[in-house]
Motif scaffolding. Structure first.
Motif, mmCIF file in Angstrom:
data_model
loop_
_atom_site.group_PDB
_atom_site.id
_atom_site.type_symbol
_atom_site.label_atom_id
_atom_site.label_comp_id
_atom_site.label_asym_id
_atom_site.label_seq_id
_atom_site.Cartn_x
_atom_site.Cartn_y
_atom_site.Cartn_z
ATOM 1 N N HIS A 1 38.386 40.224 47.383
ATOM 2 C CA HIS A 1 38.468 39.460 46.137
ATOM 3 C C HIS A 1 39.853 38.840 46.006
ATOM 4 O O HIS A 1 40.789 39.186 46.745
ATOM 5 C CB HIS A 1 38.117 40.332 44.924
ATOM 6 N N CYS A 2 39.959 37.906 45.065
ATOM 7 C CA CYS A 2 41.229 37.188 44.891
ATOM 8 C C CYS A 2 42.193 38.042 44.070
ATOM 9 O O CYS A 2 41.829 39.092 43.526
ATOM 10 C CB CYS A 2 40.984 35.836 44.238
ATOM 11 N N ASN A 3 43.421 37.587 43.967
ATOM 12 C CA ASN A 3 44.409 38.341 43.212
ATOM 13 C C ASN A 3 44.252 38.068 41.712
ATOM 14 O O ASN A 3 43.344 37.352 41.270
ATOM 15 C CB ASN A 3 45.824 38.051 43.736
ATOM 16 N N ALA A 4 45.143 38.638 40.930
ATOM 17 C CA ALA A 4 45.011 38.550 39.473
ATOM 18 C C ALA A 4 45.185 37.126 38.961
ATOM 19 O O ALA A 4 44.769 36.807 37.842
ATOM 20 C CB ALA A 4 46.029 39.473 38.802
ATOM 21 N N ALA A 5 45.782 36.260 39.775
ATOM 22 C CA ALA A 5 45.960 34.863 39.386
ATOM 23 C C ALA A 5 44.820 33.988 39.895
ATOM 24 O O ALA A 5 44.837 32.761 39.691
ATOM 25 C CB ALA A 5 47.303 34.340 39.911
ATOM 26 N N GLY A 6 43.865 34.573 40.590
ATOM 27 C CA GLY A 6 42.729 33.791 41.087
ATOM 28 C C GLY A 6 42.977 33.146 42.432
ATOM 29 O O GLY A 6 42.368 32.123 42.749
ATOM 30 N N LYS A 7 43.841 33.752 43.253
ATOM 31 C CA LYS A 7 44.203 33.166 44.545
ATOM 32 C C LYS A 7 43.825 34.123 45.679
ATOM 33 O O LYS A 7 44.163 35.310 45.649
ATOM 34 C CB LYS A 7 45.719 32.926 44.571
ATOM 35 N N TYR A 8 43.125 33.573 46.692
ATOM 36 C CA TYR A 8 42.825 34.348 47.891
ATOM 37 C C TYR A 8 43.927 34.136 48.920
ATOM 38 O O TYR A 8 44.555 33.069 48.965
ATOM 39 C CB TYR A 8 41.517 33.873 48.531
ATOM 40 N N ILE A 9 44.118 35.153 49.741
ATOM 41 C CA ILE A 9 44.979 34.925 50.910
ATOM 42 C C ILE A 9 44.100 34.323 51.993
ATOM 43 O O ILE A 9 43.483 35.031 52.792
ATOM 44 C CB ILE A 9 45.629 36.234 51.396
ATOM 45 N N HIS A 10 43.972 33.032 51.951
ATOM 46 C CA HIS A 10 43.137 32.332 52.936
ATOM 47 C C HIS A 10 43.615 30.884 52.994
ATOM 48 O O HIS A 10 43.862 30.267 51.950
ATOM 49 C CB HIS A 10 41.659 32.384 52.531
ATOM 50 N N PRO A 11 43.751 30.341 54.181
ATOM 51 C CA PRO A 11 44.281 28.971 54.293
ATOM 52 C C PRO A 11 43.416 27.925 53.597
ATOM 53 O O PRO A 11 43.909 26.849 53.252
ATOM 54 C CB PRO A 11 44.335 28.729 55.817
ATOM 55 N N ASN A 12 42.128 28.225 53.378
ATOM 56 C CA ASN A 12 41.266 27.247 52.723
ATOM 57 C C ASN A 12 41.390 27.267 51.202
ATOM 58 O O ASN A 12 40.797 26.421 50.526
ATOM 59 C CB ASN A 12 39.801 27.496 53.080
ATOM 60 N N ASP A 13 42.133 28.230 50.660
ATOM 61 C CA ASP A 13 42.254 28.311 49.204
ATOM 62 C C ASP A 13 43.333 27.336 48.743
ATOM 63 O O ASP A 13 44.520 27.562 48.964
ATOM 64 C CB ASP A 13 42.599 29.744 48.783
ATOM 65 N N SER A 14 42.906 26.266 48.095
ATOM 66 C CA SER A 14 43.840 25.225 47.661
ATOM 67 C C SER A 14 44.194 25.361 46.186
ATOM 68 O O SER A 14 44.874 24.493 45.631
ATOM 69 C CB SER A 14 43.230 23.841 47.925
ATOM 70 N N HIS A 15 43.736 26.420 45.541
ATOM 71 C CA HIS A 15 44.006 26.603 44.111
ATOM 72 C C HIS A 15 45.509 26.746 43.874
ATOM 73 O O HIS A 15 46.190 27.486 44.585
ATOM 74 C CB HIS A 15 43.267 27.859 43.639
ATOM 75 N N ASP A 16 45.993 26.036 42.856
ATOM 76 C CA ASP A 16 47.424 26.060 42.547
ATOM 77 C C ASP A 16 47.743 27.314 41.740
ATOM 78 O O ASP A 16 47.956 27.260 40.531
ATOM 79 C CB ASP A 16 47.805 24.802 41.763
#
Ligand SMILES: [Fe+2]
Length: 228
Positions: free
Chosen positions: A95-110
Motif C-alpha cells: 500500500h501507499c504511504n500516509a501521503a498517498g505515494k507508492y515507492i514505484h517509478p510509475n507513481d507520478s502523484h505529487d
C-alpha cells in the motif's frame, strides 16, 4: 475425492470493463471465464509457495525509522470456502504511504516519499490462518487522467491458498471513508453485500495502534470478490 465448486454470482464480482477505469479494457479477459476445478494432483502436489519466507511483517518501524502516519495493525484471516483456516497461505500486501505515494517509478502523484516506509510485505499464515501486519494507514491518492477520481485508502493483497491456482488478488478498504462510495474499483462490484466484504472491521484497541480485522476467502460462497 469429489470437489465441490460453486459458480460465483456475477454481481459479487467486478463487472469487467468498467467505464471510467481505462485499464480494465486491457486487463479484463476477452473470452468468458471457464470454471476449472482443481485436480487431485494439483491439490496434493508440491506446495512451493509455502517455502517462501516472510518479508517485512512490520512496515511501520520504530524510533527514528518510524514511518509517518497513523499506526494500524491488520489482522487478516485466510480461510477456504468452508471457513477452515489456511495455514501456510502466502499473503503479499502492499500500500501507499500516509501521503498517498507508492515507492514505484510509475507513481507520478505529487506527494512526498517517506524514506522510512517501503510499502510491501509478504506474510505466511500460521496454524489458525492468521497473518498480522503492523503498518501505517495509507492515504488517498488521485488517479491520473481521470475526472477527479481519488482512490480511498486501501491495501492490496495477493494470496496463495492451498495451491498456486488458489490465487486471489484483491483490495481491502477502510470503514467509513467517504471516498469508498465513489471509488470506481470498489463499486465495480455491484452487490452491496459483496462490496462490504472488501471493507475491514475496526475493532476496539487499547494499544497505540488502531486494529482492523479482515478475512480473505480464497474460494467459495463468501469469497472476497476479485478486482480487476
Ligand atoms: Fe493502490
Amino acid at each position: 475425492m469429489a470437489i465441490r465448486i460453486e459458480r460465483r454470482a456475477a454481481s459479487t464480482q467486478a463487472q469487467g470493463i468498467e467505464p471510467g477505469y481505462a485499464q480494465t479494457a486491457r486487463r479484463w479477459p476477452s473470452q468468458p471465464l471457464a470454471l476449472r476445478p482443481h485436480t487431485p494432483s494439483e491439490l496434493s502436489g508440491p506446495q512451493v509457495q509455502r517455502c517462501l519466507p516472510e518479508i517485512r511483517g512490520d512496515l511501520a518501524g520504530y524510533g527514528e525509522r518510524r514511518a509517518l502516519g497513523q499506526l494500524i495493525r491488520l489482522r487478516v484471516r485466510v480461510a477456504d470456502e468452508d471457513g477452515a483456516p489456511l495455514p501456510g497461505a502466502v499473503v503479499e500486501a502492499w500500500h501507499c504511504n500516509a501521503a498517498g505515494k507508492y515507492i514505484h517509478p510509475n507513481d507520478s502523484h505529487d506527494a512526498p516519499v517517506d524514506p522510512n516506509f517501503y510499502g510491501a510485505a509478504r506474510l505466511v499464515a500460521g496454524e489458525n490462518g492468521l497473518v498480522e501486519l503492523r503498518t501505517i494507514k495509507p492515504g488517498a491518492y488521485p488517479v491520473p487522467d481521470t475526472d477527479g477520481w481519488w482512490r480511498p485508502p486501501h491495501v492490496h493483497f495477493s494470496v496463495w491458498g492451498r495451491v498456486w491456482l488458489s490465487r486471489l488478488v484483491t483490495q481491502m478498504f477502510f470503514p467509513g471513508d467517504p471516498l469508498n462510495d465513489a471509488d470506481v474499483i470498489l463499486n465495480a462490484i455491484r452487490d452491496p453485500e459483496a462490496r462490504g466484504r472488501c471493507i475491514a472491521r475496526l475493532v476496539p484497541s487499547k494499544t497505540s495502534e488502531l486494529i482492523y480485522e479482515y478475512q480473505l476467502v480464497v474460494r467459495g460462497r463468501k469469497a472476497s470478490p476479485g478486482l480487476p
